[in-house]
Design a protein around this motif. Structure first.
Motif, mmCIF file in Angstrom:
data_model
loop_
_atom_site.group_PDB
_atom_site.id
_atom_site.type_symbol
_atom_site.label_atom_id
_atom_site.label_comp_id
_atom_site.label_asym_id
_atom_site.label_seq_id
_atom_site.Cartn_x
_atom_site.Cartn_y
_atom_site.Cartn_z
ATOM 1 N N ASN A 1 -61.097 -52.550 180.317
ATOM 2 C CA ASN A 1 -60.139 -52.384 179.356
ATOM 3 C C ASN A 1 -60.478 -51.077 178.334
ATOM 4 O O ASN A 1 -59.775 -50.250 177.943
ATOM 5 C CB ASN A 1 -60.028 -53.668 178.229
ATOM 6 N N ALA A 2 -61.861 -50.955 178.001
ATOM 7 C CA ALA A 2 -62.217 -50.098 177.258
ATOM 8 C C ALA A 2 -62.108 -48.616 177.837
ATOM 9 O O ALA A 2 -61.755 -47.564 177.256
ATOM 10 C CB ALA A 2 -63.653 -50.193 177.069
ATOM 11 N N VAL A 3 -62.489 -48.526 179.182
ATOM 12 C CA VAL A 3 -62.348 -47.220 179.987
ATOM 13 C C VAL A 3 -60.754 -46.982 180.294
ATOM 14 O O VAL A 3 -60.382 -45.702 180.157
ATOM 15 C CB VAL A 3 -62.981 -47.396 181.403
ATOM 16 N N ALA A 4 -59.862 -47.902 180.478
ATOM 17 C CA ALA A 4 -58.755 -47.515 180.563
ATOM 18 C C ALA A 4 -57.814 -46.929 179.109
ATOM 19 O O ALA A 4 -56.994 -46.251 179.481
ATOM 20 C CB ALA A 4 -57.796 -49.059 181.121
ATOM 21 N N ALA A 5 -58.398 -47.534 178.203
ATOM 22 C CA ALA A 5 -58.014 -47.200 176.808
ATOM 23 C C ALA A 5 -58.140 -45.531 176.626
ATOM 24 O O ALA A 5 -57.652 -45.038 175.734
ATOM 25 C CB ALA A 5 -58.578 -48.025 175.602
ATOM 26 N N GLU A 6 -59.287 -45.063 177.179
ATOM 27 C CA GLU A 6 -59.689 -43.729 176.872
ATOM 28 C C GLU A 6 -58.448 -42.712 177.539
ATOM 29 O O GLU A 6 -58.214 -41.576 176.878
ATOM 30 C CB GLU A 6 -60.821 -43.474 177.530
ATOM 31 N N SER A 7 -57.863 -43.092 178.269
ATOM 32 C CA SER A 7 -56.505 -42.382 178.875
ATOM 33 C C SER A 7 -55.317 -42.866 178.600
ATOM 34 O O SER A 7 -54.304 -42.453 179.083
ATOM 35 C CB SER A 7 -56.688 -42.284 180.416
ATOM 36 N N ARG B 1 -46.401 -37.504 182.946
ATOM 37 C CA ARG B 1 -46.265 -38.249 184.421
ATOM 38 C C ARG B 1 -47.481 -39.132 184.423
ATOM 39 O O ARG B 1 -48.824 -38.649 184.081
ATOM 40 C CB ARG B 1 -46.352 -37.068 185.678
ATOM 41 N N ARG B 2 -47.652 -40.255 184.917
ATOM 42 C CA ARG B 2 -48.857 -41.264 184.820
ATOM 43 C C ARG B 2 -49.945 -40.692 185.841
ATOM 44 O O ARG B 2 -51.009 -41.218 185.471
ATOM 45 C CB ARG B 2 -48.415 -42.499 185.694
ATOM 46 N N THR B 3 -49.704 -39.879 186.598
ATOM 47 C CA THR B 3 -50.433 -39.342 187.753
ATOM 48 C C THR B 3 -51.748 -38.378 187.041
ATOM 49 O O THR B 3 -52.679 -38.599 187.324
ATOM 50 C CB THR B 3 -50.027 -38.153 188.746
ATOM 51 N N VAL B 4 -51.386 -37.842 185.941
ATOM 52 C CA VAL B 4 -52.485 -37.241 185.057
ATOM 53 C C VAL B 4 -52.724 -37.969 183.812
ATOM 54 O O VAL B 4 -53.912 -37.866 183.446
ATOM 55 C CB VAL B 4 -51.789 -35.603 184.829
ATOM 56 N N LEU B 5 -51.685 -38.875 183.245
ATOM 57 C CA LEU B 5 -52.163 -39.221 181.924
ATOM 58 C C LEU B 5 -53.045 -40.594 182.043
ATOM 59 O O LEU B 5 -53.633 -40.691 181.235
ATOM 60 C CB LEU B 5 -50.776 -39.471 180.904
ATOM 61 N N THR B 6 -52.682 -41.248 183.159
ATOM 62 C CA THR B 6 -53.372 -42.649 183.171
ATOM 63 C C THR B 6 -54.088 -42.901 184.539
ATOM 64 O O THR B 6 -55.443 -43.158 184.483
ATOM 65 C CB THR B 6 -52.290 -43.780 183.122
ATOM 66 N N ALA B 7 -53.720 -42.438 185.424
ATOM 67 C CA ALA B 7 -54.319 -42.662 186.661
ATOM 68 C C ALA B 7 -55.622 -41.846 187.043
ATOM 69 O O ALA B 7 -56.495 -42.359 187.598
ATOM 70 C CB ALA B 7 -53.673 -42.219 188.016
ATOM 71 N N GLY B 8 -55.758 -40.825 186.213
ATOM 72 C CA GLY B 8 -57.002 -39.944 186.183
ATOM 73 C C GLY B 8 -57.845 -40.447 184.956
ATOM 74 O O GLY B 8 -57.791 -39.621 183.956
ATOM 75 N N THR B 9 -58.488 -41.243 184.953
ATOM 76 C CA THR B 9 -59.392 -41.604 183.649
ATOM 77 C C THR B 9 -60.403 -40.482 183.615
ATOM 78 O O THR B 9 -61.029 -40.003 184.649
ATOM 79 C CB THR B 9 -60.085 -42.830 184.059
ATOM 80 N N PHE B 10 -60.994 -40.370 182.357
ATOM 81 C CA PHE B 10 -62.204 -39.427 182.059
ATOM 82 C C PHE B 10 -63.245 -39.977 182.961
ATOM 83 O O PHE B 10 -63.503 -41.209 183.104
ATOM 84 C CB PHE B 10 -62.564 -39.747 180.577
ATOM 85 N N GLY C 1 -58.883 -47.623 188.989
ATOM 86 C CA GLY C 1 -59.439 -46.436 188.447
ATOM 87 C C GLY C 1 -60.658 -46.787 187.236
ATOM 88 O O GLY C 1 -61.612 -46.235 187.217
ATOM 89 N N ALA C 2 -60.057 -47.730 186.635
ATOM 90 C CA ALA C 2 -60.791 -47.946 185.093
ATOM 91 C C ALA C 2 -62.046 -48.868 185.634
ATOM 92 O O ALA C 2 -63.210 -48.427 185.026
ATOM 93 C CB ALA C 2 -60.024 -48.557 184.161
ATOM 94 N N ALA C 3 -62.053 -49.689 186.478
ATOM 95 C CA ALA C 3 -62.893 -50.448 186.793
ATOM 96 C C ALA C 3 -63.987 -49.538 187.601
ATOM 97 O O ALA C 3 -65.154 -49.776 187.546
ATOM 98 C CB ALA C 3 -62.473 -51.612 187.729
ATOM 99 N N VAL C 4 -63.549 -48.676 188.504
ATOM 100 C CA VAL C 4 -64.571 -47.902 189.277
ATOM 101 C C VAL C 4 -65.368 -47.034 188.168
ATOM 102 O O VAL C 4 -66.480 -47.099 188.350
ATOM 103 C CB VAL C 4 -63.934 -47.000 190.236
#
Length: 446
Positions: free
Chosen positions: A33-39, A119-128, A65-68
């Motif tokens: 959850n924390a990693v996903a929130a970063e993006s 676009r979700r491809t850059v804003l959420t799918a690509g986590t820091f 992506g966030a779990a990885v």
């Protein structure tokens, strides 16, 4: 004790990684959850969701992506892929999305357009991701050759880009990175990148440097708005454009700010590596003011890494470099470092070293010296001062500092300011019986 299970574990790869990480199912969910929130992706997984993953359920792509990334960080394995968690790889090969490879202009054009269209491809799918930082070691500063010439850049092109960047930077200073970001993305993708394609002539390096500065500003604004994956890619674009311009000063600037981002996200080792890479890019050359700006970040990163004496020694060196600076700060776009900036850096470094009382004084000095245009920075540093006062036991002073900032805070669109405020309000809950704290809390609520 793990919950009693009624279905057998199917995903043994995930189970093995959870065991290696030393996490419970609930802890695994919290880290995802924390990693996903970063993006900007708000997910609310719990231990039962992790249980479902273990019994064969494949989560949504953003959760994968966030779990990885969460396991990469925990286990120190930047090369970890979804397959290592027992999940299918995405359709696009990993190398195709490596921001350090491919044509930097084409990548910047796509990045700006995706940002503009949300676009979700850059804003959420690509986590820091720490994996993106590993690409830095493969790329040394260079200038690419051999592109076909489509047009010649002129001095007017360069000046227009830089004037626009200054205007956007003033808005960012006043109101935060969440204000005006769409305009920056539109200008970058639709006005600037078309100028870069195949350009030639003696102004080519200046044009790429101007574009690198604008990409850097887009990164800083995205980071301030909490879009960390997007910010990371803009920063990488800034490094690559600086390399096209053979501008080591700009390269060092972008790397230094990448270190700030890593530090604010809690990646201490990566922050230190990036700060040292910024210093190496200059190799002791460049304006003393910019060198001080980078040395100060090295001090903060060393403090976070636990090397106290190195941190304090670097702080002294920073002050010495700043005293030798022979240009006014406004004359340098990169490393616009003043005494109040150093006060802030000292506060951050001492916070890492646990000296909150002294850190609070330096934060407060930095806040008081800020210019009217620096509304967002003044609010952010003021909240850091308040938090340091609270940690040092000066509850009334913490509350008074926030009361003084309350009108400004309402004007600012900044995830960094919101996060700092949220942490402070949580920290002073035990002091809600204090009348001044109650007043301050009400003033900034909502």
């Amino acid at each position: 004790m793990p919950p009693r299970r009624t279905h057998p574990v199917v995903n043994r790869a995930l189970a093995a990684l959870i065991e290696q990480a030393g996490w419970t199912h609930a802890a695994t969910a919290r880290h995802v959850n924390a990693v996903a929130a970063e993006s900007g992706e708000r997910v609310h997984y719990d231990r039962s969701a992790v249980g479902h993953w273990l019994t064969g359920t494949i989560p949504r792509p953003e959760a994968v992506g966030a779990a990885v990334e969460a396991f990469r960080r925990r286990l120190g394995r930047p090369g970890l892929r979804p397959a290592h968690l027992g999940w299918p790889e995405p359709g696009t090969p990993p190398s195709a999305d490596d921001p350090w490879r491919g044509d930097p202009v084409a990548r910047l054009a796509v990045l700006g357009e995706d940002d503009l269209l949300n676009r979700r491809t850059v804003l959420t799918a690509g986590t820091f991701t720490l994996a993106a930082l590993s690409g830095l070691s493969r790329l040394s500063a260079h200038r690419a050759q051999g592109r076909a010439a489509a047009r010649r850049a002129g001095a007017g092109d360069v000046e227009r880009i830089r004037a626009t960047t200054r205007a956007f930077a003033d808005l960012d200073d006043r109101y935060g990175g969440g204000h005006g970001r769409a305009a920056v993305a539109a200008y970058l993708s639709r006005e600037v990148t078309p100028l870069l394609h195949g350009t030639s002539g003696r102004r080519r390096p200046d044009l790429f440097a101007a574009a690198a500065e604008l990409s850097y500003l887009a990164a800083y604004m995205a980071m301030d708005a909490g879009a960390h994956a997007l910010a990371q890619r803009y920063y990488i674009s800034s490094v690559r454009l600086a390399d096209e311009a053979a501008d080591l000063l700009l390269r060092a600037t972008a790397l230094r700010s990448m270190a700030v981002q890593a530090a604010e996200l809690g990646h201490d080792g990566e922050a230190l590596a990036l700060a040292e890479a910024a210093s190496s890019a200059l190799a002791g050359h460049g304006p003393a003011r910019t060198q001080a700006w980078i040395t100060g970040m090295r001090a903060e990163a060393h403090a976070a890494a636990g090397t106290r004496w190195d941190a304090l020694s670097l702080l002294r060196h920073t002050e010495s470099q700043l005293e030798r600076a022979d240009s006014v700060p406004e004359s340098e776009w990169t490393g616009n470092y003043r005494r109040e900036s150093l006060e802030h850096q000292i506060g951050l470094t001492l916070t890492q070293l646990g000296d909150h009382a002294t850190a609070a004084r330096h934060f407060a000095a930095s806040m008081r010296a800020r210019r009217p245009v620096e509304l967002r920075t003044r609010a952010l540093i003021g909240l850091r001062a308040a938090h340091a006062f609270l940690r040092a036991g000066e509850v009334d002073r913490a509350a008074a500092t926030v009361l003084d900032l309350s009108d400004d805070i309402r004007l600012i669109s900044s995830a960094r300011v919101r996060d700092e405020l949220r942490g402070l309000r949580a920290a002073w809950q035990p002091h809600r019986g204090n009348a001044l704290v109650t007043r301050a809390d009400r003033a900034v609520a909502g």
